[in-house]
Scaffold this motif. Sequence first.
Motif, PDB file in Angstrom:
ATOM      1  N   ARG A 134       0.702  25.620  38.466  1.00  0.00           N
ATOM      2  CA  ARG A 134      -0.611  26.237  38.276  1.00  0.00           C
ATOM      3  C   ARG A 134      -1.335  26.503  39.583  1.00  0.00           C
ATOM      4  NH1 ARG A 134      -3.055  24.991  32.656  1.00  0.00           N
ATOM      5  NH2 ARG A 134      -1.161  24.631  31.486  1.00  0.00           N
ATOM      6  N   SER A 135      -1.049  25.728  40.616  1.00  0.00           N
ATOM      7  CA  SER A 135      -1.740  25.912  41.891  1.00  0.00           C
ATOM      8  C   SER A 135      -1.313  27.189  42.598  1.00  0.00           C
ATOM      9  CB  SER A 135      -1.488  24.719  42.805  1.00  0.00           C
ATOM     10  OG  SER A 135      -0.113  24.609  43.094  1.00  0.00           O
ATOM     11  N   GLN A 136      -0.183  27.794  42.169  1.00  0.00           N
ATOM     12  CA  GLN A 136       0.304  29.019  42.806  1.00  0.00           C
ATOM     13  C   GLN A 136       0.479  30.164  41.821  1.00  0.00           C
ATOM     14  OE1 GLN A 136       3.965  27.813  44.600  1.00  0.00           O
ATOM     15  NE2 GLN A 136       2.984  26.609  46.184  1.00  0.00           N
ATOM     16  N   ASN A 137       0.058  30.000  40.563  1.00  0.00           N
ATOM     17  CA  ASN A 137       0.235  31.006  39.508  1.00  0.00           C
ATOM     18  C   ASN A 137       1.706  31.354  39.309  1.00  0.00           C
ATOM     19  OD1 ASN A 137      -2.472  31.163  39.002  1.00  0.00           O
ATOM     20  ND2 ASN A 137      -2.794  33.078  40.074  1.00  0.00           N
ATOM     21  N   ARG A 138       2.587  30.360  39.352  1.00  0.00           N
ATOM     22  CA  ARG A 138       4.021  30.618  39.249  1.00  0.00           C
ATOM     23  C   ARG A 138       4.662  29.751  38.177  1.00  0.00           C
ATOM     24  NH1 ARG A 138       6.025  33.806  43.301  1.00  0.00           N
ATOM     25  NH2 ARG A 138       4.477  34.299  44.870  1.00  0.00           N
ATOM     26  N   VAL A 139       5.813  30.226  37.686  1.00  0.00           N
ATOM     27  CA  VAL A 139       6.596  29.483  36.698  1.00  0.00           C
ATOM     28  C   VAL A 139       8.047  29.456  37.153  1.00  0.00           C
ATOM     29  CG1 VAL A 139       5.116  30.004  34.728  1.00  0.00           C
ATOM     30  CG2 VAL A 139       6.972  31.553  35.284  1.00  0.00           C
ATOM     31  N   ILE A 140       8.774  28.410  36.743  1.00  0.00           N
ATOM     32  CA  ILE A 140      10.202  28.322  37.017  1.00  0.00           C
ATOM     33  C   ILE A 140      10.916  28.479  35.689  1.00  0.00           C
ATOM     34  CG2 ILE A 140      12.063  26.824  37.812  1.00  0.00           C
ATOM     35  CD1 ILE A 140      10.065  25.590  39.768  1.00  0.00           C
ATOM     36  N   VAL A 141      11.787  29.505  35.601  1.00  0.00           N
ATOM     37  CA  VAL A 141      12.529  29.790  34.376  1.00  0.00           C
ATOM     38  C   VAL A 141      13.923  29.194  34.528  1.00  0.00           C
ATOM     39  CG1 VAL A 141      13.349  31.592  32.830  1.00  0.00           C
ATOM     40  CG2 VAL A 141      11.209  31.903  34.049  1.00  0.00           C
ATOM     41  N   GLU A 142      14.375  28.501  33.497  1.00  0.00           N
ATOM     42  CA  GLU A 142      15.640  27.771  33.521  1.00  0.00           C
ATOM     43  C   GLU A 142      16.823  28.730  33.720  1.00  0.00           C
ATOM     44  OE1 GLU A 142      17.416  25.089  30.169  1.00  0.00           O
ATOM     45  OE2 GLU A 142      15.518  24.249  30.875  1.00  0.00           O
ATOM     46  N   GLY A 143      17.554  28.547  34.822  1.00  0.00           N
ATOM     47  CA  GLY A 143      18.765  29.317  35.086  1.00  0.00           C
ATOM     48  C   GLY A 143      18.545  30.728  35.588  1.00  0.00           C
ATOM     49  N   LYS A 144      17.319  31.115  35.917  1.00  0.00           N
ATOM     50  CA  LYS A 144      17.013  32.475  36.383  1.00  0.00           C
ATOM     51  C   LYS A 144      16.402  32.431  37.782  1.00  0.00           C
ATOM     52  CE  LYS A 144      18.106  34.111  32.358  1.00  0.00           C
ATOM     53  NZ  LYS A 144      19.452  33.689  32.136  1.00  0.00           N
ATOM     54  N   ASN A 145      16.463  33.570  38.476  1.00  0.00           N
ATOM     55  CA  ASN A 145      15.936  33.727  39.836  1.00  0.00           C
ATOM     56  C   ASN A 145      16.561  32.703  40.779  1.00  0.00           C
ATOM     57  OD1 ASN A 145      14.355  35.130  41.688  1.00  0.00           O
ATOM     58  ND2 ASN A 145      12.647  33.719  41.490  1.00  0.00           N
ATOM     59  N   GLY A 171      23.824  17.017  52.869  1.00  0.00           N
ATOM     60  CA  GLY A 171      23.359  18.360  53.167  1.00  0.00           C
ATOM     61  C   GLY A 171      24.310  19.415  52.620  1.00  0.00           C
ATOM     62  N   GLY A 172      23.956  20.674  52.809  1.00  0.00           N
ATOM     63  CA  GLY A 172      24.805  21.770  52.364  1.00  0.00           C
ATOM     64  C   GLY A 172      23.992  22.930  51.845  1.00  0.00           C
ATOM     65  N   ILE A 173      24.698  23.864  51.193  1.00  0.00           N
ATOM     66  CA  ILE A 173      24.065  25.043  50.608  1.00  0.00           C
ATOM     67  C   ILE A 173      24.043  24.846  49.100  1.00  0.00           C
ATOM     68  CG2 ILE A 173      24.165  27.534  50.360  1.00  0.00           C
ATOM     69  CD1 ILE A 173      25.781  27.560  53.003  1.00  0.00           C
ATOM     70  N   PHE A 174      22.845  24.837  48.519  1.00  0.00           N
ATOM     71  CA  PHE A 174      22.685  24.606  47.091  1.00  0.00           C
ATOM     72  C   PHE A 174      22.049  25.820  46.436  1.00  0.00           C
ATOM     73  CE2 PHE A 174      22.457  20.398  49.073  1.00  0.00           C
ATOM     74  CZ  PHE A 174      23.463  19.744  48.391  1.00  0.00           C
ATOM     75  N   THR A 175      22.377  26.057  45.179  1.00  0.00           N
ATOM     76  CA  THR A 175      21.752  27.111  44.394  1.00  0.00           C
ATOM     77  C   THR A 175      20.637  26.493  43.565  1.00  0.00           C
ATOM     78  OG1 THR A 175      23.872  28.239  44.259  1.00  0.00           O
ATOM     79  CG2 THR A 175      22.179  28.953  42.731  1.00  0.00           C
ATOM     80  N   VAL A 176      19.410  26.967  43.765  1.00  0.00           N
ATOM     81  CA  VAL A 176      18.254  26.424  43.060  1.00  0.00           C
ATOM     82  C   VAL A 176      17.472  27.564  42.409  1.00  0.00           C
ATOM     83  CG1 VAL A 176      18.015  24.391  44.534  1.00  0.00           C
ATOM     84  CG2 VAL A 176      16.818  26.476  45.131  1.00  0.00           C
ATOM     85  N   GLU A 177      16.640  27.195  41.432  1.00  0.00           N
ATOM     86  CA  GLU A 177      15.786  28.173  40.748  1.00  0.00           C
ATOM     87  C   GLU A 177      14.496  28.342  41.538  1.00  0.00           C
ATOM     88  OE1 GLU A 177      15.710  25.584  37.594  1.00  0.00           O
ATOM     89  OE2 GLU A 177      17.368  26.487  36.504  1.00  0.00           O
ATOM     90  N   ALA A 178      14.198  29.564  41.936  1.00  0.00           N
ATOM     91  CA  ALA A 178      12.965  29.831  42.675  1.00  0.00           C
ATOM     92  C   ALA A 178      11.858  30.188  41.683  1.00  0.00           C
ATOM     93  CB  ALA A 178      13.177  30.982  43.654  1.00  0.00           C
ATOM     94  N   PRO A 179      10.597  29.875  42.014  1.00  0.00           N
ATOM     95  CA  PRO A 179       9.510  30.212  41.099  1.00  0.00           C
ATOM     96  C   PRO A 179       9.249  31.719  41.044  1.00  0.00           C
ATOM     97  CG  PRO A 179       8.705  28.926  42.970  1.00  0.00           C
ATOM     98  CD  PRO A 179      10.157  29.091  43.146  1.00  0.00           C
ATOM     99  N   LEU A 180       8.844  32.188  39.871  1.00  0.00           N
ATOM    100  CA  LEU A 180       8.450  33.581  39.653  1.00  0.00           C
ATOM    101  C   LEU A 180       6.940  33.630  39.452  1.00  0.00           C
ATOM    102  CD1 LEU A 180      11.158  34.445  37.029  1.00  0.00           C
ATOM    103  CD2 LEU A 180      10.836  35.741  39.102  1.00  0.00           C
ATOM    104  N   HIS A 181       6.316  34.734  39.876  1.00  0.00           N
ATOM    105  CA  HIS A 181       4.891  34.880  39.606  1.00  0.00           C
ATOM    106  C   HIS A 181       4.698  35.078  38.109  1.00  0.00           C
ATOM    107  CE1 HIS A 181       0.755  36.427  39.788  1.00  0.00           C
ATOM    108  NE2 HIS A 181       0.690  35.698  40.888  1.00  0.00           N
ATOM    109  N   VAL A 182       3.620  34.535  37.585  1.00  0.00           N
ATOM    110  CA  VAL A 182       3.392  34.548  36.139  1.00  0.00           C
ATOM    111  C   VAL A 182       3.215  35.974  35.603  1.00  0.00           C
ATOM    112  CG1 VAL A 182       0.877  34.284  36.188  1.00  0.00           C
ATOM    113  CG2 VAL A 182       2.173  33.269  34.338  1.00  0.00           C
ATOM    114  N   SER A 183       2.834  36.914  36.447  1.00  0.00           N
ATOM    115  CA  SER A 183       2.683  38.301  35.999  1.00  0.00           C
ATOM    116  C   SER A 183       4.029  38.986  35.794  1.00  0.00           C
ATOM    117  CB  SER A 183       1.857  39.096  37.019  1.00  0.00           C
ATOM    118  OG  SER A 183       2.566  39.186  38.245  1.00  0.00           O
TER     119      SER A 183
END
Length: 159
Positions: free
Chosen positions: A40-51, A65-77
Amino acid sequence: MGWKAAQKLIHHWKIIRGDNVMIIRGKDRGATGIIKRVVRSQNRVIVEGKNLVKKHIKQGQGHEGGIFTVEAPLHVSNVQVVDPVTGKPCKVGMRYLEDGTKVRVARGIGASGSIIPRPEILKIRTTPRPTVVGPKDTPMDLVMEKTYDSKTGLGMPDL
C-alpha cells in the motif's frame, strides 16, 4: 518515494490480497493470477507467478548467492479484478445489501454486476495469535475478577 507520489496514495483500496486479477498492461498482459501481496505504501501489488524478473543476490553470511527469479510488484493501475461470472476484467464498486452488509460488485462495460466474494485467504492470519501464555500475559483469574459493582458503587476510585 517523493512527496508528490506520496500525495497520490490510494486511500480506499478495492483490490485485496487473494483476489483473482488480470494484468492489463506490461509484458504479462492478458494473464490472470492471484494477488499474493499488496504494498500500500507504493500503490503496488505482487501477482503470484507473474512479472518475473532475474535478481542477482550477493552471497552473504547464512545465505547463498546467485541469480534468482522473483516476482516484481506491478502498479495497481495495471491490474483489474476478474468478473466471477463473465471472466473478463472489470472495475470494482461498493454496494450495501438489504441486511446492511457492504459488498464489492463488478461494474463497468460488459460487467455482470454480480457480487465479488471476499477471498478465503483473508480469514487466515499471516501471523497466528499465540496460544501459549507468555510471561507478560495477565492470568485469567485476574482478568475475570469483578472489581466494580455498579449497584453499590464499590470499586470506584476517590477523586
